[in-house]
Design a protein around this motif. Structure first.
Motif, PDB file in Angstrom:
ATOM      1  N   GLU A  18       0.829  -1.204   0.000  1.00 34.35           N
ATOM      2  CA  GLU A  18       0.000   0.000   0.000  1.00 34.35           C
ATOM      3  C   GLU A  18       0.870   1.263   0.000  1.00 34.35           C
ATOM      4  OE1 GLU A  18      -3.459   2.467   0.177  1.00 34.35           O
ATOM      5  OE2 GLU A  18      -3.008   0.491  -0.615  1.00 34.35           O
ATOM      6  N   ILE A  19       1.956   1.253   0.755  1.00 34.84           N
ATOM      7  CA  ILE A  19       2.870   2.408   0.762  1.00 34.84           C
ATOM      8  C   ILE A  19       3.440   2.627  -0.637  1.00 34.84           C
ATOM      9  CG2 ILE A  19       5.076   3.288   1.644  1.00 34.84           C
ATOM     10  CD1 ILE A  19       4.357   1.864   4.311  1.00 34.84           C
ATOM     11  N   ASP A  20       3.882   1.565  -1.289  1.00 32.93           N
ATOM     12  CA  ASP A  20       4.412   1.680  -2.657  1.00 32.93           C
ATOM     13  C   ASP A  20       3.352   2.207  -3.614  1.00 32.93           C
ATOM     14  OD1 ASP A  20       6.861   0.778  -1.833  1.00 32.93           O
ATOM     15  OD2 ASP A  20       6.616  -1.253  -2.647  1.00 32.93           O
ATOM     16  N   ARG A  21       2.115   1.756  -3.457  1.00 30.58           N
ATOM     17  CA  ARG A  21       1.030   2.230  -4.317  1.00 30.58           C
ATOM     18  C   ARG A  21       0.844   3.742  -4.163  1.00 30.58           C
ATOM     19  NH1 ARG A  21      -3.609   4.200  -4.256  1.00 30.58           N
ATOM     20  NH2 ARG A  21      -3.897   4.043  -2.023  1.00 30.58           N
ATOM     21  N   ILE A  22       0.848   4.214  -2.917  1.00 30.49           N
ATOM     22  CA  ILE A  22       0.690   5.647  -2.649  1.00 30.49           C
ATOM     23  C   ILE A  22       1.863   6.434  -3.229  1.00 30.49           C
ATOM     24  CG2 ILE A  22       0.644   7.399  -0.821  1.00 30.49           C
ATOM     25  CD1 ILE A  22      -0.884   5.249   0.888  1.00 30.49           C
ATOM     26  N   LEU A  23       3.088   5.960  -2.976  1.00 27.46           N
ATOM     27  CA  LEU A  23       4.271   6.663  -3.476  1.00 27.46           C
ATOM     28  C   LEU A  23       4.289   6.698  -5.005  1.00 27.46           C
ATOM     29  CD1 LEU A  23       6.997   5.299  -1.021  1.00 27.46           C
ATOM     30  CD2 LEU A  23       5.860   7.520  -0.958  1.00 27.46           C
ATOM     31  N   ASN A  24       3.953   5.590  -5.652  1.00 32.05           N
ATOM     32  CA  ASN A  24       3.918   5.547  -7.118  1.00 32.05           C
ATOM     33  C   ASN A  24       2.833   6.456  -7.685  1.00 32.05           C
ATOM     34  OD1 ASN A  24       6.085   3.784  -7.807  1.00 32.05           O
ATOM     35  ND2 ASN A  24       4.858   2.061  -7.078  1.00 32.05           N
ATOM     36  N   GLU A  25       1.687   6.497  -7.026  1.00 33.12           N
ATOM     37  CA  GLU A  25       0.608   7.378  -7.465  1.00 33.12           C
ATOM     38  C   GLU A  25       1.035   8.847  -7.381  1.00 33.12           C
ATOM     39  OE1 GLU A  25      -3.376   8.360  -5.271  1.00 33.12           O
ATOM     40  OE2 GLU A  25      -3.627   6.487  -6.387  1.00 33.12           O
ATOM     41  N   MET A  26       1.685   9.197  -6.283  1.00 36.28           N
ATOM     42  CA  MET A  26       2.168  10.578  -6.125  1.00 36.28           C
ATOM     43  C   MET A  26       3.196  10.897  -7.215  1.00 36.28           C
ATOM     44  SD  MET A  26       0.493  11.888  -3.546  1.00 36.28           S
ATOM     45  CE  MET A  26       1.446  13.338  -3.122  1.00 36.28           C
ATOM     46  N   GLY A  27       4.107   9.971  -7.488  1.00 33.20           N
ATOM     47  CA  GLY A  27       5.116  10.180  -8.523  1.00 33.20           C
ATOM     48  C   GLY A  27       4.507  10.355  -9.901  1.00 33.20           C
ATOM     49  N   GLN A  28       3.480   9.578 -10.198  1.00 32.67           N
ATOM     50  CA  GLN A  28       2.818   9.697 -11.495  1.00 32.67           C
ATOM     51  C   GLN A  28       2.104  11.034 -11.645  1.00 32.67           C
ATOM     52  OE1 GLN A  28       0.351   6.208 -11.837  1.00 32.67           O
ATOM     53  NE2 GLN A  28       2.094   4.877 -12.275  1.00 32.67           N
ATOM     54  N   ASP A  29       1.722  11.629 -10.517  1.00 27.49           N
ATOM     55  CA  ASP A  29       1.077  12.943 -10.541  1.00 27.49           C
ATOM     56  C   ASP A  29       2.088  14.093 -10.511  1.00 27.49           C
ATOM     57  OD1 ASP A  29      -1.442  11.817 -10.689  1.00 27.49           O
ATOM     58  OD2 ASP A  29      -1.815  11.940  -8.530  1.00 27.49           O
ATOM     59  N   GLY A  30       3.378  13.751 -10.620  1.00 30.76           N
ATOM     60  CA  GLY A  30       4.410  14.775 -10.698  1.00 30.76           C
ATOM     61  C   GLY A  30       5.029  15.176  -9.369  1.00 30.76           C
ATOM     62  N   TRP A  31       4.654  14.489  -8.292  1.00 29.32           N
ATOM     63  CA  TRP A  31       5.197  14.812  -6.978  1.00 29.32           C
ATOM     64  C   TRP A  31       6.517  14.079  -6.759  1.00 29.32           C
ATOM     65  CZ3 TRP A  31       2.996  18.565  -4.168  1.00 29.32           C
ATOM     66  CH2 TRP A  31       1.666  18.888  -4.423  1.00 29.32           C
ATOM     67  N   GLU A  32       7.467  14.755  -6.133  1.00 33.48           N
ATOM     68  CA  GLU A  32       8.771  14.177  -5.790  1.00 33.48           C
ATOM     69  C   GLU A  32       8.875  14.094  -4.272  1.00 33.48           C
ATOM     70  OE1 GLU A  32      13.541  15.188  -6.195  1.00 33.48           O
ATOM     71  OE2 GLU A  32      12.075  16.564  -7.043  1.00 33.48           O
ATOM     72  N   LEU A  33       9.221  12.918  -3.746  1.00 33.29           N
ATOM     73  CA  LEU A  33       9.390  12.741  -2.305  1.00 33.29           C
ATOM     74  C   LEU A  33      10.632  13.498  -1.846  1.00 33.29           C
ATOM     75  CD1 LEU A  33       8.452  11.267   0.294  1.00 33.29           C
ATOM     76  CD2 LEU A  33      10.016   9.426  -0.350  1.00 33.29           C
ATOM     77  N   VAL A  34      10.468  14.366  -0.854  1.00 29.32           N
ATOM     78  CA  VAL A  34      11.612  15.136  -0.368  1.00 29.32           C
ATOM     79  C   VAL A  34      11.981  14.810   1.072  1.00 29.32           C
ATOM     80  CG1 VAL A  34      11.386  17.037  -2.001  1.00 29.32           C
ATOM     81  CG2 VAL A  34      10.173  17.155   0.172  1.00 29.32           C
ATOM     82  N   SER A  35      11.035  14.238   1.837  1.00 27.90           N
ATOM     83  CA  SER A  35      11.392  13.825   3.192  1.00 27.90           C
ATOM     84  C   SER A  35      10.383  12.835   3.734  1.00 27.90           C
ATOM     85  CB  SER A  35      11.521  15.025   4.134  1.00 27.90           C
ATOM     86  OG  SER A  35      10.298  15.369   4.717  1.00 27.90           O
ATOM     87  N   MET A  36      10.831  12.051   4.702  1.00 30.69           N
ATOM     88  CA  MET A  36       9.978  11.114   5.410  1.00 30.69           C
ATOM     89  C   MET A  36      10.371  11.201   6.876  1.00 30.69           C
ATOM     90  SD  MET A  36       9.600   7.977   7.019  1.00 30.69           S
ATOM     91  CE  MET A  36      11.055   7.055   6.650  1.00 30.69           C
ATOM     92  N   GLU A  37       9.380  11.297   7.726  1.00 32.35           N
ATOM     93  CA  GLU A  37       9.640  11.414   9.164  1.00 32.35           C
ATOM     94  C   GLU A  37       8.651  10.530   9.904  1.00 32.35           C
ATOM     95  OE1 GLU A  37       9.355  14.838  12.632  1.00 32.35           O
ATOM     96  OE2 GLU A  37       9.389  15.427  10.544  1.00 32.35           O
ATOM     97  N   ASP A  38       9.121   9.875  10.952  1.00 28.37           N
ATOM     98  CA  ASP A  38       8.201   9.075  11.749  1.00 28.37           C
ATOM     99  C   ASP A  38       7.797   9.833  13.004  1.00 28.37           C
ATOM    100  OD1 ASP A  38      10.750   8.756  12.992  1.00 28.37           O
ATOM    101  OD2 ASP A  38       9.976   7.000  14.038  1.00 28.37           O
ATOM    102  N   LYS A  39       6.598   9.579  13.444  1.00 26.33           N
ATOM    103  CA  LYS A  39       6.115  10.120  14.713  1.00 26.33           C
ATOM    104  C   LYS A  39       5.937   8.919  15.618  1.00 26.33           C
ATOM    105  CE  LYS A  39       2.427  12.654  16.936  1.00 26.33           C
ATOM    106  NZ  LYS A  39       1.092  13.228  16.812  1.00 26.33           N
ATOM    107  N   ASN A  40       6.609   8.929  16.751  1.00 22.60           N
ATOM    108  CA  ASN A  40       6.504   7.759  17.612  1.00 22.60           C
ATOM    109  C   ASN A  40       5.910   8.116  18.968  1.00 22.60           C
ATOM    110  OD1 ASN A  40       8.695   8.492  19.403  1.00 22.60           O
ATOM    111  ND2 ASN A  40      10.057   7.983  17.733  1.00 22.60           N
ATOM    112  N   PHE A  41       5.384   7.078  19.613  1.00 19.33           N
ATOM    113  CA  PHE A  41       4.789   7.198  20.938  1.00 19.33           C
ATOM    114  C   PHE A  41       5.863   7.270  22.012  1.00 19.33           C
ATOM    115  CE2 PHE A  41       1.376   4.633  18.809  1.00 19.33           C
ATOM    116  CZ  PHE A  41       0.391   5.594  18.876  1.00 19.33           C
ATOM    117  N   GLY A  42       7.072   6.955  21.646  1.00 20.81           N
ATOM    118  CA  GLY A  42       8.128   6.752  22.630  1.00 20.81           C
ATOM    119  C   GLY A  42       8.284   5.257  22.846  1.00 20.81           C
ATOM    120  N   TYR A  43       9.308   4.868  23.477  1.00 20.02           N
ATOM    121  CA  TYR A  43       9.562   3.456  23.758  1.00 20.02           C
ATOM    122  C   TYR A  43       9.643   2.621  22.484  1.00 20.02           C
ATOM    123  CZ  TYR A  43       7.968   5.208  28.246  1.00 20.02           C
ATOM    124  OH  TYR A  43       7.807   5.955  29.375  1.00 20.02           O
TER     125      TYR A  43
END
Length: 65
Positions: A26-51
């Motif tokens: 599903e992540i690959d599907r989303i990323l590929n869809e964004m790329g096909q629409d002309g979007w370029e990934l510039v950053s990825m960040e995680d949000k964690n609960f801690g631990y």
């Protein structure tokens, strides 16, 4: 003339009983869809609960306007 960009951030959350599984297909599907629409990934960040538990990932994209 200076280039101009627009930005979009996509949130991807885990699934599963303990919210610990990420569907890579599903992540690959989303990323590929964004790329096909002309979007370029510039950053990825995680949000964690801690631990060491991840709540979600933020993927930020840009494209020239």
């Amino acid at each position: 003339m200076a280039k101009k960009f627009e930005y979009q951030t996509v949130t991807i959350r885990p699934t599963g009983t303990w919210s610990s599984k990420f569907d890579t297909v599903e992540i690959d599907r989303i990323l590929n869809e964004m790329g096909q629409d002309g979007w370029e990934l510039v950053s990825m960040e995680d949000k964690n609960f801690g631990y060491g538990s991840t709540e979600c990932f933020y993927y930020t994209f840009k494209r020239e306007i």
